[in-house]
Design a protein around this motif. Structure first.
Motif, PDB file in Angstrom:
ATOM      1  N   UNK A  62       0.902  -1.259  -0.007  1.00  0.00           N
ATOM      2  CA  UNK A  62       0.022  -0.244  -0.017  1.00  0.00           C
ATOM      3  C   UNK A  62       0.869   1.185   0.008  1.00  0.00           C
ATOM      4  N   UNK A  63       0.219   2.336  -0.361  1.00  0.00           N
ATOM      5  CA  UNK A  63       0.891   3.808  -0.107  1.00  0.00           C
ATOM      6  C   UNK A  63      -0.292   4.605   0.416  1.00  0.00           C
ATOM      7  N   UNK A  64       0.314   5.271   1.763  1.00  0.00           N
ATOM      8  CA  UNK A  64      -0.460   5.915   2.594  1.00  0.00           C
ATOM      9  C   UNK A  64       0.114   7.630   2.535  1.00  0.00           C
ATOM     10  N   UNK A  65      -0.963   8.402   2.371  1.00  0.00           N
ATOM     11  CA  UNK A  65      -0.434   9.814   2.343  1.00  0.00           C
ATOM     12  C   UNK A  65      -1.062  10.696   3.611  1.00  0.00           C
ATOM     13  N   UNK A  66      -0.257  11.241   4.162  1.00  0.00           N
ATOM     14  CA  UNK A  66      -0.713  12.494   5.199  1.00  0.00           C
ATOM     15  C   UNK A  66      -0.496  13.831   4.595  1.00  0.00           C
ATOM     16  N   UNK A  67      -1.300  14.419   4.656  1.00  0.00           N
ATOM     17  CA  UNK A  67      -1.186  16.032   4.097  1.00  0.00           C
ATOM     18  C   UNK A  67      -1.490  16.969   5.260  1.00  0.00           C
ATOM     19  N   UNK A  68      -0.636  17.870   5.591  1.00  0.00           N
ATOM     20  CA  UNK A  68      -0.757  18.783   6.785  1.00  0.00           C
ATOM     21  C   UNK A  68      -0.534  20.256   6.225  1.00  0.00           C
ATOM     22  N   UNK A  75      -3.649   9.885  -4.793  1.00  0.00           N
ATOM     23  CA  UNK A  75      -3.837   9.403  -3.536  1.00  0.00           C
ATOM     24  C   UNK A  75      -3.493  10.746  -2.576  1.00  0.00           C
ATOM     25  N   UNK A  76      -2.430  11.489  -3.059  1.00  0.00           N
ATOM     26  CA  UNK A  76      -2.202  12.976  -2.221  1.00  0.00           C
ATOM     27  C   UNK A  76      -3.356  13.759  -2.378  1.00  0.00           C
ATOM     28  N   UNK A  77      -3.867  13.740  -3.641  1.00  0.00           N
ATOM     29  CA  UNK A  77      -5.060  14.692  -3.830  1.00  0.00           C
ATOM     30  C   UNK A  77      -6.094  14.249  -2.906  1.00  0.00           C
ATOM     31  N   UNK A  78      -6.617  12.981  -2.853  1.00  0.00           N
ATOM     32  CA  UNK A  78      -7.480  12.581  -2.059  1.00  0.00           C
ATOM     33  C   UNK A  78      -7.133  12.824  -0.440  1.00  0.00           C
ATOM     34  N   UNK A  79      -6.087  12.733   0.118  1.00  0.00           N
ATOM     35  CA  UNK A  79      -5.645  13.066   1.348  1.00  0.00           C
ATOM     36  C   UNK A  79      -5.930  14.668   1.575  1.00  0.00           C
ATOM     37  N   UNK A  80      -5.383  15.510   0.678  1.00  0.00           N
ATOM     38  CA  UNK A  80      -5.791  16.772   0.514  1.00  0.00           C
ATOM     39  C   UNK A  80      -7.027  17.458   0.777  1.00  0.00           C
ATOM     40  N   UNK A  81      -7.918  16.506   0.000  1.00  0.00           N
ATOM     41  CA  UNK A  81      -9.305  16.901  -0.105  1.00  0.00           C
ATOM     42  C   UNK A  81      -9.914  16.349   1.133  1.00  0.00           C
ATOM     43  N   UNK A  82      -9.363  15.468   1.922  1.00  0.00           N
ATOM     44  CA  UNK A  82     -10.007  15.153   3.188  1.00  0.00           C
ATOM     45  C   UNK A  82      -9.624  16.016   4.502  1.00  0.00           C
ATOM     46  N   UNK A  83      -8.710  16.940   4.195  1.00  0.00           N
ATOM     47  CA  UNK A  83      -8.244  17.751   5.374  1.00  0.00           C
ATOM     48  C   UNK A  83      -9.243  18.329   6.280  1.00  0.00           C
ATOM     49  N   UNK A  84      -9.260  18.414   7.645  1.00  0.00           N
ATOM     50  CA  UNK A  84      -9.999  18.965   8.542  1.00  0.00           C
ATOM     51  C   UNK A  84      -9.187  19.451   9.870  1.00  0.00           C
ATOM     52  N   UNK A  85      -9.716  20.297  10.564  1.00  0.00           N
ATOM     53  CA  UNK A  85      -8.742  20.722  11.552  1.00  0.00           C
ATOM     54  C   UNK A  85      -8.264  19.886  12.389  1.00  0.00           C
ATOM     55  N   UNK A  86      -7.005  20.102  12.951  1.00  0.00           N
ATOM     56  CA  UNK A  86      -6.523  18.953  13.688  1.00  0.00           C
ATOM     57  C   UNK A  86      -5.512  19.473  14.707  1.00  0.00           C
ATOM     58  N   UNK A  87      -4.927  18.706  15.435  1.00  0.00           N
ATOM     59  CA  UNK A  87      -3.832  19.025  16.551  1.00  0.00           C
ATOM     60  C   UNK A  87      -2.997  17.660  16.482  1.00  0.00           C
TER      61      UNK A  87
END
Length: 480
Positions: free
Chosen positions: A41-47, A135-147
């Motif tokens: 798999x490939x897993x992406x995190x966008x901050x 994949x990165x685009x999907x992660x980017x589109x799912x961003x929500x406020x975070x800590x």
């Protein structure tokens, strides 16, 4: 949404190639894969905040050659709208995945391709680049406020693998007296209510629990780490292989898949335990005096609103590591003559493909070295980008290739951050980065690997100092 809020998004995609693809990283294993132990798999995190957007992608692959890594990073950066330096594509370095480091490490682009093999692999790689950008685009589109919050645990399942034999030679084995870092570094990302979004972890050990007689595609122990963390915490887990150049799991090159589950389970449980202990919500502890059958002093967390973060920042630098001087013309000619004799002898004896591939690689390397010496080359160097991502008092630093643990420990000692996560095999895979001791006494990392990576010579004795110094400058750029 408050001004300059930190946001985070994650996504995952299956990147398992068709069964039958050759696997890369063990030179004597030339047979095609016969099945799948666990999907790759490939897993992406966008901050992101108002100032920066960062993407970190964890891929179950042995690595990328620098050209392919650059292509992936540029494509991802264009897709999500951020500079290329803000994208890191890290590989777990599994040796049970397809041949994505082209022109070295025994893949079909390197030597002895079968009919149609290169074409099939090129088609897989082309789709892979697009998959990772999507994949990165999907992660980017799912961003929500975070800590976020970070921590460090310990898993006693790795060991220095530079074993000194009685005859003075260094083998890949077990060296309990060698330098090892058992640390498990963890970054936890939650939504504003404390619900987990992602856990990023790093551990320094080669993901090669399984050996040269394993023919199933799979991520080796990092896949079990992610699976364990996700089952326990509910967060999507990214695994980064740390400075594993001279670090192995205590069970190494085995033939029992249960060992993969055991090693990965131990590390995964430690990651989960550390992550669960991290509180990301701002709070203060309040004391309340009360009476029951006894006088009680009760302490509890009182949560309150506050900024999601203070700092999100990026730095990158170009590092240059000189290689040792080239041999003399006479030495280069002797190397080539020896390699040709071995090749002719192997062909005459009709050795197996497993035995022939290393011989072919040695002849190719010796021929290339001689051509460089004849062209007047006396010394070469390797240049590449190192990156650092700061999130408050946590920093992730990453580099290409196979760094020895001394580099990561040197960086952690210099950093003023509360927690430092070190990622090797990131943004390319080009060489081992050995300690002065290994350069002096020899071993696979400065002998056989020079041929398998097809570089002209091993890095110089000062490699660790050079890289720790460059990372020191990177930390300065980040205010750490």
């Amino acid at each position: 949404m408050a001004e300059n809020t930190l946001t985070a998004g994650v996504a995952r995609v299956d990147i398992t190639p068709p069964v039958g693809f050759r696997m890369q990283g063990i030179m004597r294993r030339t047979e095609p894969s016969v099945g799948v132990h666990m999907p790759l798999t490939a897993t992406a995190l966008v901050l992101a905040d108002d100032n920066h957007k960062i993407a970190v992608i964890d891929c179950d692959l042995i690595g990328f050659d620098l050209a392919l890594a650059d292509e992936v990073r540029r494509t991802v950066a264009d897709r999500i709208g951020t500079p290329t330096s803000h994208v890191t594509v890290a590989c777990t370095h599994t040796h049970n995945g397809p041949c994505t480091v082209r022109t070295c490490l025994g893949g079909p682009h390197d030597i002895a391709p079968r009919p149609g093999e290169i074409e099939s692999l090129d088609a897989y790689i082309a789709k892979l680049v697009d998959k990772l950008a999507g994949l990165a685009s999907v992660a980017d589109g799912s961003r929500r406020p975070a800590r976020s919050g970070s921590g460090r645990g310990e898993a006693l399942v790795n060991i220095n693998r530079e074993e000194m034999m009685e005859d003075g030679r260094v083998w890949v084995g077990r060296n309990p007296d060698g330098i090892t870092d058992h640390g498990v570094d963890v970054l936890r990302i939650d939504d504003l209510d404390g619900r987990p979004i992602a856990v990023v972890c790093s551990f320094a050990a080669h993901p090669v629990v399984m050996g040269m007689n394993s023919f199933l595609l799979g991520p080796d122990y990092p896949g079990v780490v992610r699976q364990t963390v996700e089952q326990i915490t509910g967060a999507t887990c990214l695994f980064l292989t740390g400075a594993a150049g001279n670090q192995a799991t205590i069970e190494f090159l085995q033939h029992d898949w249960n060992e993969v589950e055991r090693i990965g389970g131990v590390i995964g449980c430690e990651v989960a335990k550390t992550a669960i202990g991290i509180e990301t919500r701002p709070h203060r502890v309040v004391k309340e005096a009360t009476v029951s059958a006894a006088n009680l002093a009760l302490y509890s967390k009182q949560f309150h609103d506050g900024p999601t973060h203070r700092v999100l920042n990026v730095a990158s630098r170009k590092a240059i590591v000189p290689l040792q001087p080239m041999p003399s013309l006479e030495e280069a000619e002797a190397q080539q003559a020896d390699a040709l004799r071995d090749l002719e002898d192997s062909r005459r004896r009709g050795v197996s493909e497993r035995e022939m591939v290393p011989v072919l690689m040695m002849e190719r390397w010796a021929r290339g070295a001689l051509e460089k010496v004849q062209a007047g080359v006396t010394q070469e160097d390797l240049s590449f980008e190192i990156v650092g991502y700061r999130l408050d008092d946590f920093v992730l630093v990453a580099m290409p290739g196979e760094p020895f643990i001394e580099i990561a420990l040197g960086v952690k000692e210099r950093a003023k951050a509360a927690h430092v996560m070190f990622g090797g095999y990131a943004n390319g895979d080009i060489a081992y980065w050995p300690s002065p001791e290994t350069v002096a006494i020899g071993g696979m990392a400065v002998e056989a690997s020079v041929k398998t990576y097809n570089i002209s010579a091993a890095p110089i004795t000062d490699t660790v100092d050079i890289l720790v110094g460059e990372f020191g400058g990177l930390l300065d750029d980040l205010g750490l």
